[in-house]
Design a protein around this motif. Structure first.
Motif, PDB file in Angstrom:
ATOM      1  N   LYS A  81       0.846  -1.203   0.000  1.00 33.09           N
ATOM      2  CA  LYS A  81       0.000   0.000   0.000  1.00 33.09           C
ATOM      3  C   LYS A  81       0.881   1.253   0.000  1.00 33.09           C
ATOM      4  O   LYS A  81       0.613   2.210  -0.736  1.00 33.09           O
ATOM      5  CB  LYS A  81      -0.908  -0.017   1.236  1.00 33.09           C
ATOM      6  CG  LYS A  81      -1.734   1.216   1.447  1.00 33.09           C
ATOM      7  CD  LYS A  81      -3.020   1.152   0.677  1.00 33.09           C
ATOM      8  CE  LYS A  81      -3.950   2.276   1.058  1.00 33.09           C
ATOM      9  NZ  LYS A  81      -3.905   3.393   0.155  1.00 33.09           N
ATOM     10  N   SER A 141       2.372   1.742  -3.467  1.00 32.63           N
ATOM     11  CA  SER A 141       1.361   2.260  -4.386  1.00 32.63           C
ATOM     12  C   SER A 141       1.103   3.747  -4.127  1.00 32.63           C
ATOM     13  O   SER A 141       1.011   4.543  -5.068  1.00 32.63           O
ATOM     14  CB  SER A 141       0.071   1.458  -4.227  1.00 32.63           C
ATOM     15  OG  SER A 141      -0.906   1.924  -5.088  1.00 32.63           O
ATOM     16  N   ASP A 142       1.008   4.133  -2.846  1.00 27.51           N
ATOM     17  CA  ASP A 142       0.787   5.535  -2.492  1.00 27.51           C
ATOM     18  C   ASP A 142       1.976   6.407  -2.890  1.00 27.51           C
ATOM     19  O   ASP A 142       1.796   7.532  -3.373  1.00 27.51           O
ATOM     20  CB  ASP A 142       0.523   5.675  -0.992  1.00 27.51           C
ATOM     21  CG  ASP A 142      -0.800   5.058  -0.575  1.00 27.51           C
ATOM     22  OD1 ASP A 142      -1.651   4.794  -1.452  1.00 27.51           O
ATOM     23  OD2 ASP A 142      -0.975   4.817   0.637  1.00 27.51           O
ATOM     24  N   GLN A 180       1.871   6.959  -6.588  1.00 26.20           N
ATOM     25  CA  GLN A 180       0.805   7.910  -6.895  1.00 26.20           C
ATOM     26  C   GLN A 180       1.247   9.337  -6.573  1.00 26.20           C
ATOM     27  O   GLN A 180       0.986  10.268  -7.336  1.00 26.20           O
ATOM     28  CB  GLN A 180      -0.447   7.546  -6.095  1.00 26.20           C
ATOM     29  CG  GLN A 180      -1.680   8.306  -6.474  1.00 26.20           C
ATOM     30  CD  GLN A 180      -2.257   7.877  -7.803  1.00 26.20           C
ATOM     31  OE1 GLN A 180      -2.099   6.746  -8.222  1.00 26.20           O
ATOM     32  NE2 GLN A 180      -2.925   8.791  -8.470  1.00 26.20           N
ATOM     33  N   LYS A 181       1.958   9.490  -5.458  1.00 22.68           N
ATOM     34  CA  LYS A 181       2.433  10.815  -5.033  1.00 22.68           C
ATOM     35  C   LYS A 181       3.526  11.336  -5.963  1.00 22.68           C
ATOM     36  O   LYS A 181       3.514  12.498  -6.360  1.00 22.68           O
ATOM     37  CB  LYS A 181       2.955  10.717  -3.599  1.00 22.68           C
ATOM     38  CG  LYS A 181       3.472  12.002  -3.020  1.00 22.68           C
ATOM     39  CD  LYS A 181       3.970  11.769  -1.610  1.00 22.68           C
ATOM     40  CE  LYS A 181       5.005  12.798  -1.244  1.00 22.68           C
ATOM     41  NZ  LYS A 181       5.729  12.446  -0.039  1.00 22.68           N
TER      42      LYS A 181
END
Length: 183
Positions: free
Chosen positions: A95, A98-99, A102-103
């Motif tokens: 997680k 993935s974050d 994305q950031k």
């Protein structure tokens, strides 16, 4: 209240159409392509792992890690061989990875360009895996992907041909006599 047949049929059709569309409105995330007993990974997480494996060992003239399904091997190893707390660290690291993607890139890892993927992985390679969950996830996946690739059927039959122990027998091998040294 009187209802004629035409109105009743219209209402039945509207209700049945609504019931037919209801499952698509309550869409659940699709599960991974393999059955996992201890961890929950959906198809999106599996696709991210496949993209990560493909970035680590890309396909060239030989199949890459994604082609030999090394990412599924990594998931199976995490599911079957890790302790519960390590599995939870893996999922939280997934997680966090993935974050972070994305950031940094503004979109998922699968949609990132090869240059964006490499920049992110270089950053995680230099990060401390003990303090950063995303780096710990990356290092675990990297290790399991390489292990899965080098123990795949393709690798052991086409690249590094595996022979059972004791290997070949060479009964007649010429032996050179030791050269005499003069002092």
């Amino acid at each position: 209240m009187l209802v004629n047949r035409r109105t009743a049929l219209k209402q039945v059709l509207v209700v049945s159409a609504g019931l037919a569309l209801l499952p698509s409105c309550l869409r659940k995330p699709s599960p991974a392509s393999i059955s996992l007993k201890n961890i929950a990974v959906d198809a999106e997480g599996e696709n991210m792992l496949a993209a990560l494996a493909d970035t680590l060992i890309p396909a060239t003239t030989t199949p890459g890690a994604k082609d030999v399904k090394a990412h599924l091997f990594a998931l199976t190893m995490v599911d079957d061989c890790m302790k519960k707390e390590d599995q939870q660290k893996f999922l939280s690291g997934m997680k966090a990875f993935s974050d972070l993607c994305q950031k940094k890139n503004g979109h998922s890892f699968e949609k990132s360009s090869p240059a964006e993927r490499e920049a992110l992985l270089k950053e995680l390679e230099a990060a401390d895996a003990g303090k950063d969950a995303a780096a710990a996830f990356y290092h675990t996946v990297k290790q399991l992907t390489i292990y899965g690739y080098t123990t795949s059927e393709y690798y052991l039959t086409k690249v590094q041909v595996y022979e059972l122990v004791p290997g070949r027998f060479h009964g007649s091998v010429p032996v050179k006599p030791a050269s005499k040294k003069t002092a």
